[in-house]
Design an enzyme around this catalytic site. Structure first.
Site, PDB file in Angstrom:
ATOM      1  CB  ILE A  94     -29.774   6.380  -7.161  1.00 39.11           C
ATOM      2  CG1 ILE A  94     -30.484   7.033  -8.356  1.00 39.11           C
ATOM      3  CG2 ILE A  94     -28.269   6.493  -7.291  1.00 39.11           C
ATOM      4  CD1 ILE A  94     -30.180   8.522  -8.485  1.00 39.11           C
ATOM      5  CB  SER A  95     -31.921   2.501 -10.849  1.00 39.07           C
ATOM      6  OG  SER A  95     -32.729   1.723 -10.003  1.00 39.07           O
ATOM      7  CB  SER A  96     -27.374   2.059 -13.670  1.00 39.21           C
ATOM      8  OG  SER A  96     -28.243   1.192 -14.375  1.00 39.21           O
TER       9      SER A  96
END
Length: 414
Positions: A94-96
């Site tokens: 999951i992206s930051s």
């Protein structure tokens, strides 16, 4: 599915770490747990979104209302509101929060927009887009991930998000054209089907480039062609399927190298340091007395806990590479470690296995006080399970000033 920050809490401010610890120790009452998550999310937005330069009020509000902890596994929920990527299974992340908000702001979402997202992942990016636009169409090539994201989005009542299992390289032609397209995985080149499915005048944000050397672009379609704006260096998981099959430049895990370790390559885009990403409080310095060439990079930070760093990803096969000789030229002035024990200046490498699980961190340093240019070097062990690494340089929450040049690594075979 970007992984610009990994599971290394020294890269975040102490207040966010404290919030994560509070959450992990929270009482089981649901209301109290919600309150803790709400507090953590608010601080995340203040520090990692607004504090990093995102200004679009609608995007900020969407980040405030989107429960990121619902999109990660229970074991990662104590870290859900740290500005870091997290594993979501099937070799994906999951992206930051920063990169999600930054990419969302870049496409200027409008209430009447129909948006295509390539790379559903956990569903978090689609959830952030949901209150900002009319419809979100999101595609995931990894079936278990796509199915799990669909269940999460339905459970949380994101009624205007439509999911599909398929190859994002091909887009979703039956629902084209799209006002905006957001791509959360990296192909070597922009896929032609996505260009064809973007509406005239529409915007696409996409990371493009080699596996570990990518640039985030904002593309606008004008007269059937794309006009590009360079945003920043970045690192995303690769676009698989047809895009990966067509990739011409392959990673070399037996020969990891530092790209632009002497900082001599010209700055690109908005003056970001080429070859490095997730830049915070870094300045390219020109100096004829530099240890190598005429440039080096300098970090300055006055507030404890504030990020000041650069990062760079690279492939490595720990089955074949046993050690790395890591070296750099360093000078520093009035460096004081932060309040947290891991807020200290380093040259560090974090290793990850094939599932992108954290395999530990090794480093040169820490550095403190004042010192003129000097070389630091050490031979560091590589875990046998390691398949990727992230090289990090900076202050990492310490205060003062530190400069780096001639950052190098050499692999030692088993």
């Amino acid at each position: 599915m970007n992984y610009q920050l990994s599971n290394w809490t020294r890269l975040v401010s102490p207040s966010l770490v404290a919030v994560a610890l509070v959450i992990s120790l929270a009482m089981p009452a649901l209301a109290q747990t919600r309150a803790q998550f709400d507090l953590a999310r608010k601080r995340m937005v203040e520090e990692a979104v607004i504090g990093a330069g995102v200004t679009n009020r609608r995007v900020i509000d969407a980040m405030l209302m989107t429960p990121r902890h619902e999109f990660v596994e229970a074991r990662w929920r104590t870290k859900a509101y740290l500005d870091m990527s997290l594993p979501i299974g099937d070799h994906q992340t999951i992206s930051s929060p920063f990169i999600v908000s930054y990419m969302t702001e870049s496409i200027d979402p409008q209430p009447a927009d129909k948006v295509l997202e390539i790379g559903t992942g956990s569903g978090y990016q689609a959830a952030v887009l949901s209150p900002l636009v009319k419809e979100v169409y999101t595609i995931e090539i990894v079936e278990p991930l796509g199915q799990r994201a669909e269940r999460t989005l339905k459970r949380l009542s994101y009624a205007n998000v439509f999911t599909k299992i398929g190859d994002g390289f091909l887009g979703w032609p039956e629902h084209a054209p799209f006002d905006k397209i957001i791509v959360t995985c990296s192909p070597e080149k922009v896929p032609l089907p996505l260009v064809q499915q973007l509406k005239e005048g529409g915007l696409m944000v996409i990371p493009v480039g080699e596996r570990y050397q990518q640039t985030l672009y904002l593309l606008r379609k004008k007269d059937g062609k794309l006009e590009s704006e360079t945003l920043r260096p970045t690192l995303f998981v690769p676009m698989t399927g047809a895009a990966e099959d067509a990739r011409q430049v392959k990673p070399d895990p037996l020969n990891p190298q530092v790209i632009n370790g002497g900082f001599e390559e010209p700055a690109e885009g908005k003056q970001f340091v080429p070859g490095w990403y997730y830049e915070r409080q870094a300045t390219l310095t020109m100096d004829n007395l530099a240890p190598e060439g005429k440039h080096y990079v300098t970090f300055r930070n006055r507030e404890e806990g504030q990020p000041a760093h650069l990062m760079q990803g690279f492939p490595i096969d720990g089955r074949k590479i046993s050690e790395i000789d890591l070296s750099a030229m360093v000078k520093h002035d009035s460096v004081v470690h932060g309040r947290e024990r891991d807020e200290m200046p380093l040259v560090a490498i974090s290793f990850y296995d094939e599932s992108r699980a954290d395999m530990g961190t090794v480093w040169l340093g820490p550095f403190r006080g004042t010192a003129q240019w000097h070389q630091v070097s050490q031979r560091l062990r590589v875990p046998a399970q390691a398949r990727e690494g992230i090289l990090r340089i900076g202050l990492f929450g310490a205060t003062g000033e530190i400069s780096f040049d001639a950052v190098q690594m050499k692999a030692i075979s088993r």
